[in-house]
Design an enzyme around this catalytic site. Sequence first.
Site, PDB file in Angstrom:
ATOM      1  CG  ASP A 163       4.475  -3.273  -8.245  1.00 51.82           C
ATOM      2  OD1 ASP A 163       4.909  -3.084  -7.105  1.00 51.82           O
ATOM      3  OD2 ASP A 163       3.257  -3.308  -8.513  1.00 51.82           O
ATOM      4  N   GLY A 178       0.783  -1.236   0.000  1.00 49.21           N
ATOM      5  CA  GLY A 178       0.000   0.000   0.000  1.00 49.21           C
ATOM      6  C   GLY A 178       0.812   1.282   0.000  1.00 49.21           C
ATOM      7  N   GLY A 215       2.681   2.586  -2.254  1.00 51.24           N
ATOM      8  CA  GLY A 215       2.642   3.336  -3.522  1.00 51.24           C
ATOM      9  C   GLY A 215       3.584   2.810  -4.594  1.00 51.24           C
TER      10      GLY A 215
HETATM   11  N1  LIG Z   1       2.087   9.441  -4.227  1.00 50.97           N
HETATM   12  C1  LIG Z   1       0.848   9.137  -3.845  1.00 50.97           C
HETATM   13  N2  LIG Z   1       0.083  10.069  -3.287  1.00 50.97           N
HETATM   14  C2  LIG Z   1      -1.145   9.784  -2.858  1.00 50.97           C
HETATM   15  N3  LIG Z   1      -1.719   8.567  -2.952  1.00 50.97           N
HETATM   16  C3  LIG Z   1      -0.988   7.612  -3.507  1.00 50.97           C
HETATM   17  C4  LIG Z   1       0.326   7.839  -3.983  1.00 50.97           C
HETATM   18  N4  LIG Z   1       0.806   6.673  -4.488  1.00 50.97           N
HETATM   19  C5  LIG Z   1      -0.171   5.763  -4.317  1.00 50.97           C
HETATM   20  N5  LIG Z   1      -1.260   6.336  -3.761  1.00 50.97           N
HETATM   21  C6  LIG Z   1      -2.500   5.630  -3.453  1.00 50.97           C
HETATM   22  O1  LIG Z   1      -2.220   4.663  -2.428  1.00 50.97           O
HETATM   23  C7  LIG Z   1      -2.862   3.428  -2.728  1.00 50.97           C
HETATM   24  C8  LIG Z   1      -1.834   2.311  -2.804  1.00 50.97           C
HETATM   25  O2  LIG Z   1      -0.952   2.558  -3.900  1.00 50.97           O
HETATM   26  P1  LIG Z   1      -0.288   1.394  -4.759  1.00 50.97           P
HETATM   27  O3  LIG Z   1       0.554   2.095  -5.776  1.00 50.97           O
HETATM   28  O4  LIG Z   1      -1.331   0.452  -5.248  1.00 50.97           O
HETATM   29  O5  LIG Z   1       0.608   0.713  -3.619  1.00 50.97           O
HETATM   30  P2  LIG Z   1       1.433  -0.636  -3.621  1.00 50.97           P
HETATM   31  O6  LIG Z   1       1.675  -1.032  -5.052  1.00 50.97           O
HETATM   32  O7  LIG Z   1       2.693  -0.287  -2.893  1.00 50.97           O
HETATM   33  O8  LIG Z   1       0.615  -1.623  -2.851  1.00 50.97           O
HETATM   34  C9  LIG Z   1      -3.643   3.627  -4.022  1.00 50.97           C
HETATM   35  O9  LIG Z   1      -4.973   3.915  -3.672  1.00 50.97           O
HETATM   36  C10 LIG Z   1      -2.960   4.842  -4.663  1.00 50.97           C
HETATM   37  O10 LIG Z   1      -3.846   5.600  -5.456  1.00 50.97           O
HETATM   38  N1  LIG Z   2       5.865 -12.907  -1.072  1.00 56.88           N
HETATM   39  C1  LIG Z   2       4.656 -12.543  -0.632  1.00 56.88           C
HETATM   40  N2  LIG Z   2       4.072 -13.210   0.386  1.00 56.88           N
HETATM   41  C2  LIG Z   2       2.856 -12.876   0.847  1.00 56.88           C
HETATM   42  N3  LIG Z   2       2.118 -11.898   0.343  1.00 56.88           N
HETATM   43  C3  LIG Z   2       2.667 -11.204  -0.653  1.00 56.88           C
HETATM   44  C4  LIG Z   2       3.948 -11.456  -1.181  1.00 56.88           C
HETATM   45  N4  LIG Z   2       4.202 -10.573  -2.173  1.00 56.88           N
HETATM   46  C5  LIG Z   2       3.118  -9.800  -2.256  1.00 56.88           C
HETATM   47  N5  LIG Z   2       2.196 -10.170  -1.356  1.00 56.88           N
HETATM   48  C6  LIG Z   2       0.840  -9.633  -1.196  1.00 56.88           C
HETATM   49  C7  LIG Z   2       0.714  -8.367  -0.424  1.00 56.88           C
HETATM   50  C8  LIG Z   2      -0.442  -7.676  -1.085  1.00 56.88           C
HETATM   51  O1  LIG Z   2      -1.667  -8.105  -0.506  1.00 56.88           O
HETATM   52  C9  LIG Z   2      -0.396  -8.158  -2.530  1.00 56.88           C
HETATM   53  C10 LIG Z   2       0.205  -7.184  -3.495  1.00 56.88           C
HETATM   54  O2  LIG Z   2       1.247  -6.446  -2.879  1.00 56.88           O
HETATM   55  P1  LIG Z   2       1.395  -4.848  -3.081  1.00 56.88           P
HETATM   56  O3  LIG Z   2       2.406  -4.447  -2.042  1.00 56.88           O
HETATM   57  O4  LIG Z   2       0.056  -4.215  -2.897  1.00 56.88           O
HETATM   58  O5  LIG Z   2       1.909  -4.677  -4.478  1.00 56.88           O
HETATM   59  O6  LIG Z   2       0.357  -9.338  -2.523  1.00 56.88           O
END
Ligand SMILES: Nc1ncnc2c1ncn2[C@@H]1O[C@H](COP(=O)(O)OP(=O)(O)O)[C@@H](O)[C@H]1O
Ligand SMILES: Nc1ncnc2c1ncn2[C@H]1C[C@H](O)[C@@H](COP(=O)(O)O)O1
Length: 222
Positions: free
Chosen positions: A90, A22, A24
């Site tokens: 990512d 979460g 970003g």
């Molecule tokens: N720089 C930012 N500023 C504000 N909100 C963001 C930013 N980057 C991501 N978000 C929001 O935070 C949430 C999680 O982002 P995401 O890119 O999916 O995270 P991750 O891939 O690390 O799990 C999404 O709802 C996204 O729109």
């Molecule tokens: N290696 C992992 N083990 C358990 N869970 C994992 C692993 N890699 C990613 N995840 C989970 C965590 C999140 O619920 C989703 C996607 O990750 P995000 O950080 O939102 O890109 O997968």
Amino acid sequence: MNAREKYGIPKDAVITIAGTVGVGKSTMTRTLAEHLQFRTSFEKVEANPYLDKFYKDFEKWSFHLQVYFLAERFKEQKRMFEYGGGFIQDRSIYEDTGIFAKMHYEKGTMSPVDYETYTSLFEAMVMTPYFPHPNLLIYLEGSLDSILDRIQKRGRPMEQETPLAYWEEMHQRYENWINSFNACPVLRLDINDYDLVQDPSSIDPILEKVGSFIQQTALLKK
Ligand SMILES: Nc1ncnc2c1ncn2[C@@H]1O[C@H](COP(=O)(O)OP(=O)(O)O)[C@@H](O)[C@H]1O
Ligand SMILES: Nc1ncnc2c1ncn2[C@H]1C[C@H](O)[C@@H](COP(=O)(O)O)O1
């Protein structure tokens, strides 16, 4: 001149985005790839056949999920290599073992024998001289509260329903992990210092930092 040339970022670079759930990463991956005209390598959350089940029962599905992620990331690694780089990735493969598998083992939701099997598979696949490390790992960090807020807003039910203690533990582990990570150069970014959603131009200073960081670390290697 495009942004990649402007900031002196090699066209075969591989940049991986790391950080807790979460924080970003996907948003940063998309934005950097767009500006640098790089390909992306995403985690496919919706197509993952174990993730939902895993969140409902860690003990039962931890091992299956780790093996699945390892296979997926290894295939992506191969794809990036075959294209000759030019990728934003990512999440790194290092987080699977250094954060997730380790955490589930130490918390008792992955058995010692499963952890041992997973670790030996990981080492045989990844810890070899043939495994290419990224040119740069960008580590995104922020307060637990702001990250929890993002998890809630993004709205994946499996994550929203997971107890707070899980995210607290992960947040703490990430901090410890990054402080001793040394498989490739690390650029740390505080999520309070940019906002790619409200202010797209906040990517510009990041691109500049990425460029100068990659150039500096290339010079140090010489
Ligand atoms: N720089 C930012 N500023 C504000 N909100 C963001 C930013 N980057 C991501 N978000 C929001 O935070 C949430 C999680 O982002 P995401 O890119 O999916 O995270 P991750 O891939 O690390 O799990 C999404 O709802 C996204 O729109
Ligand atoms: N290696 C992992 N083990 C358990 N869970 C994992 C692993 N890699 C990613 N995840 C989970 C965590 C999140 O619920 C989703 C996607 O990750 P995000 O950080 O939102 O890109 O997968």
